[in-house]
Design an enzyme around this catalytic site. Structure first.
Site, mmCIF file in Angstrom:
data_model
loop_
_atom_site.group_PDB
_atom_site.id
_atom_site.type_symbol
_atom_site.label_atom_id
_atom_site.label_comp_id
_atom_site.label_asym_id
_atom_site.label_seq_id
_atom_site.Cartn_x
_atom_site.Cartn_y
_atom_site.Cartn_z
ATOM 1 N N CYS B 29 0.850 -1.201 0.000
ATOM 2 C CA CYS B 29 0.000 0.000 0.000
ATOM 3 C C CYS B 29 0.882 1.246 0.000
ATOM 4 C CB CYS B 29 -0.936 -0.072 1.205
ATOM 5 S SG CYS B 29 -1.489 1.491 1.869
ATOM 6 N N CYS B 32 0.581 3.820 2.769
ATOM 7 C CA CYS B 32 1.049 3.252 4.051
ATOM 8 C C CYS B 32 2.562 3.392 4.161
ATOM 9 C CB CYS B 32 0.696 1.773 4.150
ATOM 10 S SG CYS B 32 -1.056 1.447 4.074
#
Lengths: 304, 107
Positions: B29, B32
């Site tokens: 991600c 992230c």
């Protein structure tokens, strides 16, 4: 007017367009503030491999944007991480109202990019991260063996449905038209999945649930229908982030009308990057817009 | 930042009496990956006021399900074993600091 801090140029958005604009404006000696709602980087941070940006064979969006942010910071660009609520043209200046303080500027560059289009239903924001998602590949894994729905009929929706079909128990693909907009491979792939059910000519009219999404209500040609789902992936395109300013000329899709000079219909207000009407939305064209918008803003400040 | 899974969650998060922020994330991600260093910066500035923990959902899926984390990055704030707030999406360093400071003064 109160005691808002005054800047030569306030830039809204810290993606590649906004950061490039800030670098040009700072190098010209101006007092520059970037207001960003989330964190710096913009949409490109979702791309792990960029292979079309000059000078890099391969770079991740995160690395590239971290470097660009540090470059702007070293030059003395100021940053606040607030959400812009309103931009208002005063007599000769602009008032930028945010959720945590107001700022004033002689010129404004809008570089706030685009966001996932919302359906606009009640509870949509409330259920975000509690069943409502805008990215199947990001959040699909959290709904393993569950029943999910995908809303949309374009490439992202159809490839999202294929991705989810591998993970989830059952996938509904809901599209408002009588035919999917996507063509080619993902549509062919979709036919191979036994657990995907396509529901055409249908719109989602209600999101139901207590604290999280539990079901969706559709308006179909046969009447209303409620489907119990654990998640809904909304993939109905992207839209520009410009709901905080009035009087701007926009095209039918909501993008701000401006030519290559990045000038909007409001003097002193410039636009850069994906929110501008343009044919090619890429890192380099966004960076280019940033440079042009800053240069035009500098020229405007000279005349002001 | 300490890694948490279902095994050490009670010890590292629930039984801690100060504010603990759990960063639900994944390696694949993008936002992230961006969030982690920003949290390190916030942690450095906040010092002992709160604790930060990282929950990689590929290894801590049970936690993600239990706390109904449906989007990442997601920061869940705990105090005395209970969730007291959460932030969805990428959060800048200054925003995290402001969030924690505000909570500390209202608790």
């Amino acid at each position: 007017m109160g005691d808002e801090e005054m800047y030569d140029i306030v830039i809204i958005g810290a993606g590649i367009a906004g950061l490039t604009a800030s670098i040009y404006a700072r190098r010209a000696g101006k007092k520059v503030l970037i207001v960003e709602a989330s964190s710096y980087g913009g949409q490109i941070i979702n791309s792990p491999n960029i292979e079309n940006f000059p000078s890099y064979d391969n770079v991740s969006g995160i690395d590239l944007m971290r470097k660009t942010y540090r470059q702007a910071e070293r030059l003395g660009v100021e940053f606040v991480f607030n959400k812009v609520l309103k931009v208002e043209k005063k007599e000769t200046t602009f008032l930028i109202v945010t959720d945590d303080g107001d700022f004033e500027a002689n010129a404004v560059i809008l570089a706030s990019g685009t966001q996932n289009r919302r359906i606009g239903l009640e509870h949509e924001s409330e259920f975000m991260s509690r069943g409502v998602s805008y990215c199947a590949t990001c959040d699909g894994a959290l709904y393993k063996d569950k029943v999910v729905a995908v809303y949309g009929g374009g490439y992202t929706a159809v490839s999202g449905a294929c991705y989810l079909a591998d993970i989830c128990q059952h996938v509904y693909l809901i599209h408002r038209r009588n035919k999917l907009r996507a063509v080619g491979m993902p549509v062919e792939r979709l036919k191979d999945f036994k657990n995907v059910e396509t529901q055409l000519s249908s719109t989602i009219v209600k999101l139901n649930g207590e604290d999280k999404l539990e079901s969706i209500t559709l308006a179909t040609p046969e009447g209303e229908k409620t489907l119990p789902v654990d998640a809904l992936f909304v993939t109905i395109g992207r839209e520009p982030n410009v709901n905080f300013i009035e009087g701007l000329e926009k095209d039918d899709d909501g993008y701000i009308v401006a030519g290559e000079d990045c000038k909007t219909n409001i003097p002193g207000l410039f636009v850069a990057g994906d929110i501008r009407t343009k044919k090619l939305r890429q890192l380099v064209t966004a960076a280019s817009d940033g440079a042009v918008a800053a240069t035009e803003a500098l020229e405007y400040l000279q005349g002001a | 930042m300490i890694e948490v899974t279902a095994e050490n969650f009670k010890q590292e998060v629930l039984s801690v009496d100060k504010i603990v922020i759990v960063d639900f994330n994944a390696d694949w991600c993008g936002p992230c990956q961006m969030q982690a260093p920003l949290l390190e910066e916030a942690a450095e500035e906040l010092g002992d006021v709160c604790k930060f923990a990282s929950a990689n959902i590929d290894f801590a899926k049970d936690l993600a399900i239990e706390y109904e984390v449906g989007t990442i990055p997601c920061l869940v704030m705990f105090k005395n074993g209970e969730e007291i707030d959460r932030k969805i999406g990428l959060q800048a360093t200054k925003k995290v600091i402001k969030w924690v400071t505000k909570k500390c003064t209202t608790l």
